[in-house]
Each structure stands twice: as C-alpha cells, then as structure tokens.
Design a protein around this motif. Structure first.
Motif, short mmCIF file in Angstrom:
data_model
loop_
_atom_site.label_atom_id
_atom_site.label_comp_id
_atom_site.label_asym_id
_atom_site.label_seq_id
_atom_site.Cartn_x
_atom_site.Cartn_y
_atom_site.Cartn_z
N LYS A 203 33.77 40.61 41.46
CA LYS A 203 34.32 39.90 42.62
C LYS A 203 35.84 39.79 42.52
CE LYS A 203 30.12 37.30 43.70
NZ LYS A 203 29.46 35.96 43.73
N GLY A 204 36.34 39.67 41.28
CA GLY A 204 37.79 39.61 41.11
C GLY A 204 38.48 40.90 41.51
N LEU A 205 37.76 42.01 41.42
CA LEU A 205 38.30 43.31 41.85
C LEU A 205 38.18 43.52 43.35
CD1 LEU A 205 36.92 45.51 38.94
CD2 LEU A 205 39.35 45.18 39.49
N GLY A 206 37.50 42.59 44.02
CA GLY A 206 37.37 42.69 45.47
C GLY A 206 36.14 43.42 45.94
N HIS B 155 45.14 49.40 38.74
CA HIS B 155 46.45 50.04 38.86
C HIS B 155 46.27 51.39 39.55
CE1 HIS B 155 48.12 47.07 36.03
NE2 HIS B 155 47.00 47.25 35.34
N GLU B 156 47.35 52.08 39.75
CA GLU B 156 47.29 53.42 40.34
C GLU B 156 46.77 54.40 39.31
OE1 GLU B 156 47.30 56.19 43.19
OE2 GLU B 156 47.89 54.10 43.53
N GLY B 157 45.54 54.82 39.46
CA GLY B 157 44.97 55.82 38.58
C GLY B 157 44.22 55.29 37.38
N ARG C 286 42.79 47.31 26.98
CA ARG C 286 42.35 48.69 27.01
C ARG C 286 42.42 49.20 28.45
NH1 ARG C 286 43.01 48.08 22.43
NH2 ARG C 286 41.65 48.58 20.65
N GLN C 287 42.55 50.52 28.60
CA GLN C 287 42.66 51.12 29.92
C GLN C 287 41.61 52.20 30.12
OE1 GLN C 287 47.53 50.57 30.31
NE2 GLN C 287 46.63 52.61 30.25
N MET D 240 54.22 49.72 33.03
CA MET D 240 54.16 51.17 32.78
C MET D 240 52.98 51.48 31.87
SD MET D 240 57.16 53.65 31.28
CE MET D 240 56.90 55.40 31.11
N ASN D 241 52.29 52.58 32.09
CA ASN D 241 51.12 52.96 31.32
C ASN D 241 51.52 53.68 30.04
OD1 ASN D 241 48.70 53.76 30.34
ND2 ASN D 241 48.14 55.06 32.07
N ASN D 242 51.60 52.92 28.91
CA ASN D 242 51.93 53.50 27.62
C ASN D 242 50.73 53.54 26.69
OD1 ASN D 242 54.71 53.89 28.18
ND2 ASN D 242 55.07 51.70 27.87
N THR D 243 49.57 53.17 27.18
CA THR D 243 48.36 53.10 26.38
C THR D 243 47.45 54.27 26.73
OG1 THR D 243 48.52 50.69 26.35
CG2 THR D 243 46.40 51.66 25.74
#
Length: 312
Positions: free
Chosen positions: A242-245, A88-90, A102-103, A1-4
């Motif tokens: 590359k890790g993100l595709g 993640h989504e968003g 960090r996000q 869950m995004n709490n940051t």
C-alpha cells in the motif's frame, strides 16, 4: 544516486510463496535476494498437510529444505524485517529495521498475514497444536475426537467450520460466543447433528498447553472437547504494498493482483496470504511460482528494451 549493486529481484517474505518464487527465479539465472523476518505464520504447527509429496512434513523442515535448494542455485538470503520501500527510476530500494539498504529491479512481496487470536486464556499457547483454524489442514488429524468450534467475528466461517468438521467427528459442538444464529441456521446445524451451545467462552480447560479437556463458559458450564477450532480475524501484512501505491479491492480491502501476482505498480508483484488469505501452503507455493515466471518475463522485456535503446 545509485551506487549500490542492484539485484534482479528482491523477494520480501520467506514462506512458501516467496521461496517457490526464489527457486524458479534462481534456476532461471536471475540474481535473487530473499529477505525474511523468520516469523512464519505456521511456525507453531508441528506438521503441514495437503502438500503433495510433503504431507505431514514439519513446516520448519520444509523451509530449511527449500532454502538449501535455492542456495544451491545461487539465491541469497538476508535475515531481517523491511521497514520501508522506495521506488526509483529503474529500481526499488528497501531499508531494513537495522538500517541495511538493498536495491532490486523488481519486487515480490510475500509477507503473509496475521491471525488475531481472541484473548481467551489457554488459547494462544495451544494454537497450532490443539487449537486450529483450517479443517482441510487439521481435520483429519482430529478425526473421531470431540471437537468444539468457538464462534467469533468471522461468523460465516465459524458456522462453515462446524459443518465441515462433521465429516471427521460425530461429536461437534458450536459454541456461539457472540454469534446470533437465526432459527434457520440453528435448525440446519442441529439437523446435521451439530450440538449448538449458546454462551460465551471464558477459558480453555487443560492442565498444561499440551493437554485439552474442554472449553469453559462464562456461565460456569463447560463443553468437553479434545480439539478446538476457531476462525480468527486476519490482517494482511500489506503495508509495503500500500505504501508503494498498489491498488486495493474496494470490497475486501486487499491489494489487487492478477493471476500472475502483478499489482497495479510496474515492477511489483504479490503472492500468498498477503493477497489471498485462504491460500494453503501448496497454493501459496503455486502463486509464487506463477509470479516468478511473470517477473522473469518482465525482466526480459526490460532488458530487450534497454538493449534496443542502446543500439547504434
């Protein structure tokens, strides 16, 4: 869950590309976080060239000045190396080696590249001062001196270096060091008054890292030189991309990005040497600026979409 709290943009890499993007975005009133490991590629150099109005500036002072400008517009910095990035989504989540998380809504990766220097005694401790790789960056500073070009795996670039450096010196020697020149290549170089020495390099000659008098050969001979140029193999720090595709170029193996730095993954941009190894400081900065404008437009469209969807 995004709490940051989620930052608008996270920039990974605090060199010319990342800082230029940070300046443009912070002036555009975006929340910007720049994560930097503090290990710039040009760290060993005492000056940088070819940057209009900043020619000859100490690279370290350039970075300090840029950081102050960005902080003046509200941009933030975080020291450390990023171990992983998750999508993640968003938003994107980055984790540093020390566990810090960090996000950000968008990512710009400007992590540069690494020069793989040959294991020649005396070379690495002179890198950036008496040993160089770019005639455009350092040729003028060694004009009139005796220049030795050490060949290597990037053979075409080694040969080109020797040719380019003749504009700066009448005494240029190409030491093949494993390069097999065909008769036509050798003839063209010698016709251009470039001395060709066939042999392998054993070490650099000089009493201390601050001095250089020549290049020693395995045969026991030596080539007199005041400056050395090499073309080392390079590896882009593109593991996160590359890790993100992110898609890569089938020929070069580098991550593909458009003219504005956008990769194949939505919300992810790349700029500077990580996708353009030949970029100098000024061109890397320009790429960062272009990416920032693209990112800001993407953020705007995302906000417009969200506001439209939330409207009754």
């Amino acid at each position: 869950m995004n709490n940051t709290t989620t930052t608008d943009v996270i920039i990974i890499g605090g060199g010319a590309a990342g800082l230029s993007a940070g300046l443009v975005l912070s002036r555009a009133r975006a929340d910007v976080l720049i994560v930097d490991s503090g290990q710039p590629r040009n760290g060993p150099a005492t000056h940088m060239q070819g940057f209009l109005s900043r020619d000859g500036m100490d690279p370290a002072e350039f970075l300090r000045t840029a950081r102050r400008e960005i902080e003046g517009y509200g941009g933030a910095f975080l020291a450390g190396s990023v171990a992983s990035v998750e999508r993640h989504e968003g938003f994107f989540s980055i984790t540093l080696l020390d566990g810090t998380i960090r996000q950000g809504r968008a990512l710009l990766i400007a992590t540069g590249l690494h020069d793989h220097l040959p294991l020649i005694p005396g070379l690495s401790d002179r890198w950036g001062s008496l040993v160089h790789h770019c005639p455009y960056c350092h040729g003028y500073e060694v004009r009139g001196l005796r220049i030795a070009v050490i060949g290597g795996p990037a053979r075409e670039m080694s040969i080109k270096q020797a040719g380019l450096l003749r504009r700066y010196s009448d005494t240029v020697t190409l030491i093949t060091n494993g390069i097999d020149l065909d008769p036509s290549e050798r003839s063209r170089l010698e016709a251009f008054d470039i001395h060709v020495v066939t042999g392998n390099v054993s070490h650099l000659i000089g009493g201390a890292p601050a001095t250089l008098t020549g290049v020693g050969l395995m045969s026991g001979d030596a080539v007199t030189a005041d400056a050395v140029f090499i073309a080392p193999p390079q590896r882009a720090h593109d593991e996160l991309l590359k890790g993100l595709g992110c898609e890569t170029n089938e020929i070069t193996g580098l991550v593909s990005a458009d003219a504005f730095g956008q990769t194949s993954v939505s919300g992810v941009w790349a700029a500077g040497n990580v996708v353009t190894p030949s970029a100098q400081v000024i061109t890397a900065a320009g790429a960062g600026s272009a990416a920032a404008i693209s990112i800001n437009g993407w953020l705007l469209n995302t906000d417009l979409d969200a506001a439209t969807a939330a409207r009754p």
